[in-house]
Design an enzyme around this catalytic site. Structure first.
Site, PDB file in Angstrom:
ATOM      1  N   HIS A   1       0.837  -1.210   0.000  1.00  0.00           N
ATOM      2  CA  HIS A   1       0.000   0.000   0.000  1.00  0.00           C
ATOM      3  C   HIS A   1       0.872   1.261   0.000  1.00  0.00           C
ATOM      4  O   HIS A   1       0.576   2.220  -0.718  1.00  0.00           O
ATOM      5  CB  HIS A   1      -0.899   0.038   1.246  1.00  0.00           C
TER       6      HIS A   1
ATOM      7  N   LYS B   1     -18.088  -6.293   7.363  1.00  0.00           N
ATOM      8  CA  LYS B   1     -16.774  -6.903   7.133  1.00  0.00           C
ATOM      9  C   LYS B   1     -15.898  -6.603   8.341  1.00  0.00           C
ATOM     10  O   LYS B   1     -15.363  -5.512   8.491  1.00  0.00           O
ATOM     11  CB  LYS B   1     -16.166  -6.276   5.860  1.00  0.00           C
TER      12      LYS B   1
ATOM     13  N   ARG C   1      -1.969  -6.078  -8.601  1.00  0.00           N
ATOM     14  CA  ARG C   1      -0.872  -7.039  -8.431  1.00  0.00           C
ATOM     15  C   ARG C   1      -1.005  -8.086  -9.532  1.00  0.00           C
ATOM     16  O   ARG C   1      -1.042  -7.755 -10.696  1.00  0.00           O
ATOM     17  CB  ARG C   1      -0.922  -7.657  -7.026  1.00  0.00           C
TER      18      ARG C   1
ATOM     19  N   SER D   1      -2.952  -7.872   2.652  1.00  0.00           N
ATOM     20  CA  SER D   1      -3.249  -7.824   4.084  1.00  0.00           C
ATOM     21  C   SER D   1      -3.607  -9.221   4.583  1.00  0.00           C
ATOM     22  O   SER D   1      -3.244  -9.602   5.694  1.00  0.00           O
ATOM     23  CB  SER D   1      -4.409  -6.871   4.350  1.00  0.00           C
TER      24      SER D   1
HETATM   25  O1  PNS Z   1      -8.962  -3.176   0.172  1.00  0.00           O
HETATM   26  P1  PNS Z   1     -10.220  -3.712  -0.452  1.00  0.00           P
HETATM   27  O2  PNS Z   1     -10.991  -4.525   0.564  1.00  0.00           O
HETATM   28  O3  PNS Z   1      -9.968  -4.451  -1.734  1.00  0.00           O
HETATM   29  O4  PNS Z   1     -11.125  -2.420  -0.830  1.00  0.00           O
HETATM   30  C1  PNS Z   1     -12.411  -2.570  -1.396  1.00  0.00           C
HETATM   31  C2  PNS Z   1     -13.166  -1.238  -1.344  1.00  0.00           C
HETATM   32  C3  PNS Z   1     -13.228  -0.723   0.074  1.00  0.00           C
HETATM   33  C4  PNS Z   1     -12.454  -0.224  -2.202  1.00  0.00           C
HETATM   34  C5  PNS Z   1     -14.607  -1.462  -1.910  1.00  0.00           C
HETATM   35  O5  PNS Z   1     -15.227  -2.505  -1.207  1.00  0.00           O
HETATM   36  C6  PNS Z   1     -15.474  -0.208  -1.815  1.00  0.00           C
HETATM   37  O6  PNS Z   1     -15.339   0.700  -2.590  1.00  0.00           O
HETATM   38  N1  PNS Z   1     -16.370  -0.163  -0.813  1.00  0.00           N
HETATM   39  C7  PNS Z   1     -17.258   0.960  -0.588  1.00  0.00           C
HETATM   40  C8  PNS Z   1     -18.688   0.621  -1.020  1.00  0.00           C
HETATM   41  C9  PNS Z   1     -18.845   0.757  -2.520  1.00  0.00           C
HETATM   42  O7  PNS Z   1     -18.751   1.830  -3.086  1.00  0.00           O
HETATM   43  N2  PNS Z   1     -19.104  -0.378  -3.179  1.00  0.00           N
HETATM   44  C10 PNS Z   1     -19.320  -0.456  -4.602  1.00  0.00           C
HETATM   45  C11 PNS Z   1     -18.031  -0.614  -5.373  1.00  0.00           C
HETATM   46  S1  PNS Z   1     -18.438  -1.039  -7.011  1.00  0.00           S
END
Ligand code: PNS
Length: 168
Positions: free
Chosen positions: A21, A45, A94, A132
Site C-alpha cells: 500500500h 466486514k 498485483r 493484508s
Molecule cells: O482493500 P479492499 O478490501 O480491496 O477495498 C475494497 C473497497 C473498500 C475499495 C470497496 O469494497 C469499496 O469501494 N467499498 C465501498 C462501497 C462501494 O462503493 N461499493 C461499490 C463498489 S463497485
C-alpha cells in the site's frame, strides 16, 4: 474526468496497511499532489483492527509524506469522492487474479459516476505477492512479517500471534 482535478482517493480496507500500500501511495504522490487514503467502514466486514486503529496505523506509517490525509468513509466510494471533489480513484494492481474484481468495481463506479476515473497503479515487483490477508495468515501462526509492513504495524501485530485472525 474533469481537467485540473488533482485530488485522488486511494480506497481500501487497509486491515492492516502493508508496504505494498505504501508503495502505491508513493507512486500516486509522484503524479497527484493531493491524496486521500479512504478507509472503508463496512460494518459487515469485520477486520482485525478497528477503523480508528487502521487510521492511526496508516497515519503513523505515512507521517513523513506531504499531501496525504487519511479518512474513513461509509457507503458508496463514488459519493465519498464526490464530496471530497476527487475525480480519481486509485487502485493497486498485483497479479492477474486482482483484475476481475477490479474491473467489475471500476465499471460499476464508472456507471454510477461517469465523470470519475479509476487509475490503476502497478505495485513494485517486491510487493507483488503481498496482501493484508497473507500478512494476517502468517502472523496468526507466529511468522515474521518484518520488512513487509511498516514497523508500527509489525509491533501491533505481534500481540496477535497465536490468535485467530478474521477478515480478508
Ligand atoms: O482493500 P479492499 O478490501 O480491496 O477495498 C475494497 C473497497 C473498500 C475499495 C470497496 O469494497 C469499496 O469501494 N467499498 C465501498 C462501497 C462501494 O462503493 N461499493 C461499490 C463498489 S463497485
Amino acid at each position: 474526468m474533469k481537467s485540473g482535478s488533482s485530488v485522488a482517493v486511494y480506497p481500501g480496507s487497509f486491515d492492516p496497511i502493508t508496504y505494498g500500500h505504501v508503495d502505491i501511495v508513493d507512486r500516486t504522490l509522484a503524479i497527484f499532489p493531493e491524496l486521500i487514503v479512504g478507509v472503508a467502514n463496512n460494518p459487515s466486514k469485520k477486520g482485525i483492527f478497528s477503523v480508528a486503529e487502521r487510521i492511526e496505523l496508516i497515519s503513523e506509517s505515512l507521517k513523513d509524506r506531504k499531501g496525504v490525509r487519511v479518512e474513513s468513509f461509509e457507503g458508496l466510494l463514488v459519493d465519498f469522492c464526490k464530496e471530497r471533489g476527487a475525480a480519481v480513484i486509485i487502485r493497486g494492481l498485483r497479479a492477474l487474479s486482482d483484475f476481475e474484481f477490479e474491473f467489475q468495481m471500476a465499471m460499476m463506479n464508472q456507471r454510477m459516476r461517469p465523470e470519475g476515473e479509476t487509475v490503476f497503479m502497478m505495485t513494485g515487483p517486491q510487493y507483488f505477492y503481498l496482501s493484508s490477508s497473507i500478512i494476517k495468515e502468517v502472523v496468526q501462526f507466529g511468522g515474521d512479517v518484518g520488512g513487509l509492513v511498516p514497523e508500527v504495524v509489525n509491533e501491533r501485530l505481534k500481540s496477535y500471534h497465536g490468535r485467530k485472525l478474521s477478515g480478508r
